[in-house]
Structure formats: structure tokens, C-alpha cells
Design an enzyme around this catalytic site. Structure first.
Site, short mmCIF file in Angstrom:
data_model
loop_
_atom_site.label_atom_id
_atom_site.label_comp_id
_atom_site.label_asym_id
_atom_site.label_seq_id
_atom_site.Cartn_x
_atom_site.Cartn_y
_atom_site.Cartn_z
N GLN A 11 37.44 -2.58 -0.05
CA GLN A 11 37.23 -1.16 -0.83
C GLN A 11 36.06 -1.41 -1.65
O GLN A 11 35.06 -0.50 -1.64
CB GLN A 11 38.35 -1.10 -2.01
N ASN A 206 32.26 -6.49 -12.43
CA ASN A 206 32.50 -5.14 -12.87
C ASN A 206 32.25 -5.07 -14.50
O ASN A 206 31.68 -4.05 -14.86
CB ASN A 206 33.67 -4.61 -12.38
N ASN A 228 28.69 1.58 -9.13
CA ASN A 228 28.19 1.26 -7.86
C ASN A 228 26.68 1.88 -7.70
O ASN A 228 25.89 1.13 -6.93
CB ASN A 228 28.85 1.92 -6.83
N GLU A 254 12.31 -15.56 2.72
CA GLU A 254 11.64 -15.65 1.49
C GLU A 254 12.52 -16.03 0.12
O GLU A 254 12.19 -16.89 -0.73
CB GLU A 254 10.51 -15.00 0.95
#
EC number: 3.6.5.-
Length: 448
Positions: A11, A206, A228, A254
Site C-alpha cells: 500500500q 510518516n 505522499n 554517484e
């Protein structure tokens, strides 16, 4: 071309993926159905998109990605969402039974059934690349699918594509906010795999991002979409130099070379600046020096740990937009004089800078204001071990009583795997302690 494949698992991985592809489409002038916005590319370099998108014979752009879940709920959201026509149906893979927050179900029983299909789709995408640079893997380690199936997939990718870089964007459990009682078990078991099978892992959490949304964007109750979209800005900044022109471009390998002093010490902190709301943007203009300072603020970190309590080993600053190299040099020189920002004594320089002329893009009607310049920082700091210590303590409390262990063993996992993973985590904490210790002589050979 140097292509990159993105794999979104569970999810969290899929929902972060949605936000990322929404942003990439805006940056490259691609409509939600994969067609090109007319006249958009006239002012940009034409093949910038091909790192992340392939092109069909009809001129449609298709993301180089796979979405993978053990149950159909979140994948159905993608299939019915605004970008449903962007993805090839074969890229959206789901099973019928979820992992029930259980690492062992994701890794052994249910995950085993779906892994071959997923690897077959990945193989087709790889064959469509002329010079694959590596994989970006998005998952969380608290749930069952992200941790169990995520680990299984990483192990298989190492077998099939050993030399290719694997960059993980990993959501770790938050200190206060928990979505499952067994998060500590899943996280420890999954980190055991991340240690061996990713080259760089950017740790997100979160709660830290939630607080940034509340504090900097004045969102009273942030949703996952808000979180998000902020994560997507970080990932877009990291990958911008693979896709656009700039004075100092940074390739995926890199990152590894500049950020990882020892193979195991590859868990990164990230931050973004400026994060400002639409109403604030009208009154403020941020200079290169100001955004550089802001990126080092503990409040800007996308994981809950305080970099002032650790030492930096290396640091990558990716600037975007209207930024001059001399301003970057000045800002970095100023940071080096600050007493609060400490580097380990065996790595005195520690800065890798990238400048990309493409200014940051924001989602229309989103929370973030459009700015002329921004910076994303990815840093390797010993402070990240706080995240592991926190999870280890919670793991020990439960495991001392063998609570919930039968659910894992019942799915075919050996109990010894718990001990092995926990010992690996203890070794990781010790590694970070040694790396931060004063003198280079103390660093043992255990890293190699």
C-alpha cells in the site's frame, strides 16, 4: 539511454508511486493518458523523459514501473484513478489474499505465488531498456507486503541483476503513530534484508512528514495524499538530474559512491527546502543560502531523528531552478563553519552538490507553493541509528514474551530467523557507533 525502473510494493509503495508519477507527468508535459501536451517539449530537451518513460509506436509515454500488491484494494484505486490509462495493465500486479501485516506471509506463503509473475514483468521492462542504470524500490517495512514481499523481491533482483544499483525509499514505523502491533517484527526482519540487498536506502517516516505538513503547510489534519506529494518532491529532486540538464548532474551510482563509506552504512536521511504554503509564498523569497540552511534544520528531516545528536559522514545537496554554482559554494562554506553541524573527523569535506536548471514543479491545486529554487538534501548521518534503536527496543519487549511469534512460524518461517535478524540489527547499531567514534583507528574490519 540510462533507464531506471521503479518498483512499488504494498500500500505505501503504491500510494507514494501514484504521487511520484503524477509529478513526473507534470514535469515532462505528459497527460494522464500518456499523450504529450503539445508545444511542451519545444522549450525542454526532448528525450529527458526516457529515463523514466518508454515510448510506444503511437507516441504514447508509458512509465517504466511495476505496481505490486498481495490484495487488489490499492491496485484497484490505481485502475480506477485519474491515471488509469497511463499504465500498461500488465504493470499492475495483485494477488487475492493480503499479507495480514505478517512478514512471513509476504515472504514465504502468499508472496511465493506472485513473485514469478512480478519478475517476468520486470524482465520484459528490462529488455525494453538500452542501458538499465538500476532500480528504485518503494515500500514500507511495517506492514506484511512491503516488508515480506519487498524483501523477497530484493533478494531475487540481487540474483538476477546483481550489478545494477538498487535505491530504496523505505517508510519506517513512526515513534508514536502505529498502524499494526507487529510493526517492530516486520521492520527488523525487513531491515535484515535491506542491509544486504539495497545499495542506498532513504529512510522516511510518516510522523516526521506529517509534522512538516502541519508546521510548514498549515494543514491541520494531513492525509496520505499530502504526505505522499511531499515525498514525491524529494524523489523527483533526487532523480531530476537523471532526467534534465544541469551544471552538475548526479547519476544513481554517484549517490552510492559519495554517500556510502562502508557497505552496511547506507541508510540516509532526507530533507527538502523550502516547504512553503501558497499563502506564505506571496510574501517570501528564499536565497540559495537560506534554503541550504533550512535543509539542515532538524525540523526539515523526513525521518524522526535529530542530526544534532549524530555526526555527518557525507551529504548530497541537489539544487533545482535558479541557482548559481558560486552561491552554492558560498552556502556550503557557511555550513562548514557551523558548530551544530558536525562531520566525522575522518571525512572532512563530505559535500556532493548537484545543480539542475529545471525549477521545481508543483501539483495544481496542491498544498505546496511554486518556488524559483529549491534544494533536496540526502545525508548519511550516524543519527539515523536512533530509528533502529527505537524499533529494536520495541522488538525486544515483544520477543522476550514470544508474543505473536506463532503467526510467523505458522507461515513456514523458522524462529531462528528472528534471532538472526535481531543480531544483525544489534551489529548495525554498533557499526554506527564505531563510525561516529572519534578516531579512524577504532573502525574495525567488520564493515567489509
Amino acid at each position: 539511454m540510462r533507464e531506471v525502473l521503479s518498483i512499488h510494493i504494498g500500500q505505501a509503495g503504491i500510494q507514494v508511486g501514484n504521487a511520484c508519477w503524477e509529478l513526473y507527468c507534470l514535469e515532462h508535459g505528459i497527460n494522464p493518458d500518456g499523450s504529450i501536451i503539445q508545444d511542451f517539449n519545444k522549450k525542454k530537451n526532448d528525450d529527458a523523459f526516457s529515463t523514466f518513460f518508454s515510448e510506444t509506436s503511437t507516441g504514447k509515454r508509458v512509465p517504466r514501473c511495476v505496481f505490486l500488491d498481495l490484495e487488489s484494494g490499492v491496485i484497484d484505486e490505481v485502475k480506477n484513478g485519474r491515471y488509469k490509462n497511463l499504465y500498461h495493465p500488465e504493470q499492475l500486479i495483485c494477488g487475492n489474499e493480503d499479507a495480514a501485516n505478517n512478514y512471513a506471509r509476504g515472504h514465504y506463503t502468499i508472496g511465493k505465488e506472485i513473485i514469478e509473475i512480478a519478475l517476468d514483468r520486470i524482465r520484459k521492462l528490462v529488455e525494453n531498456c538500452s542501458g538499465l542504470q538500476g532500480f528504485l524500490i518503494f515500500n514500507s517495512v511495517g506492514g506484511g507486503t512491503g516488508s515480506g514481499l519487498g524483501s523477497l523481491l530484493l533478494e531475487r533482483l540481487s540474483l538476477d541483476y546483481g550489478k545494477k544499483s538498487k535505491l530504496g525509499f523505505t517508510v519506517y514505523p513512526s515513534p508514536q503513530v502505529s498502524t499494526a502491533v507487529v510493526e517492530p517484527y516486520n521492520s527488523v526482519l525487513a531491515t535484515h534484508s535491506l542491509l544486504e540487498h539495497t545499495d542506498v536506502a532513504v529512510v522516511l517516516d510518516n510522523e516526521a512528514i506529517y509534522e512538516i505538513c502541519q508546521r510548514s503547510l498549515n494543514i491541520e489534519r494531513p492525509t496520505y495524499t499530502n504526505l505522499n506529494r511531499l515525498i514525491a518532491q524529494v524523489i523527483s529532486s533526487i532523480t531530476a538530474s537523471l532526467r534534465f540538464d544541469g551544471a552538475l548532474n548526479v547519476d544513481i551510482t554517484e549517490f552510492q559512491t559519495n554517500l556510502v563509506p562502508y557497505p552496511r552504512i547506507h541508510f540516509m536521511l532526507s530533507s527538502l527546502a523550502p516547504v512553503i504554503s501558497l499563502e506564505m509564498a506571496n510574501h517570501e523569497q528564499y536565497s540559495t543560502a537560506e534554503i541550504t540552511n533550512a535543509a539542515f534544520e532538524p525540523n526539515s528531516m523526513m525521518a524522526k531523528c535529530d542530526p544534532r545528536r549524530g555526526k555527518y559522514m557525507a551529504c548530497c545537496l541537489m539544487f533545482r531552478g535558479d541557482v548559481a554554482p558560486k552561491d552554492v559554494n558560498g552556502s556550503v562554506a557557511a555550513i562548514k563553519t557551523k558548530k551544530t553541524i558536525q562531520f566525522v573527523d575522518w571525512c572532512p569535506t563530505g559535500f556532493k552538490c548537484g545543480i539542475n536548471y529545471q525549477p521545481p514543479t508543483v501539483v495544481p491545486d496542491g498544498d505546496l507553493a511554486k518556488v524559483d529554487r529549491a534544494v533536496c538534501m540526502i545525508s548519511n548521518s550516524t543519527a539515523i541509528s536512533e530509528v533502529f534503536s527505537r524499533i529494536n527496543k520495541k522488538f525486544d519487549l515483544m520477543y522476550s514474551k514470544r508474543a505473536f511469534v506463532h503467526w510467523y512460524v505458522g507461515e513456514g518461517m523458522e524462529e531462528g530467523e528472528f534471532n538472526e535478524a535481531r543480531e544483525d540489527m544489534a551489529a548495525l547499531e554498533k557499526d554506527y557507533e564505531e563510525v561516529g567514534s572519534e578516531s579512524q583507528d577504532l573502525i574495525s574490519n567488520s564493515f567489509f
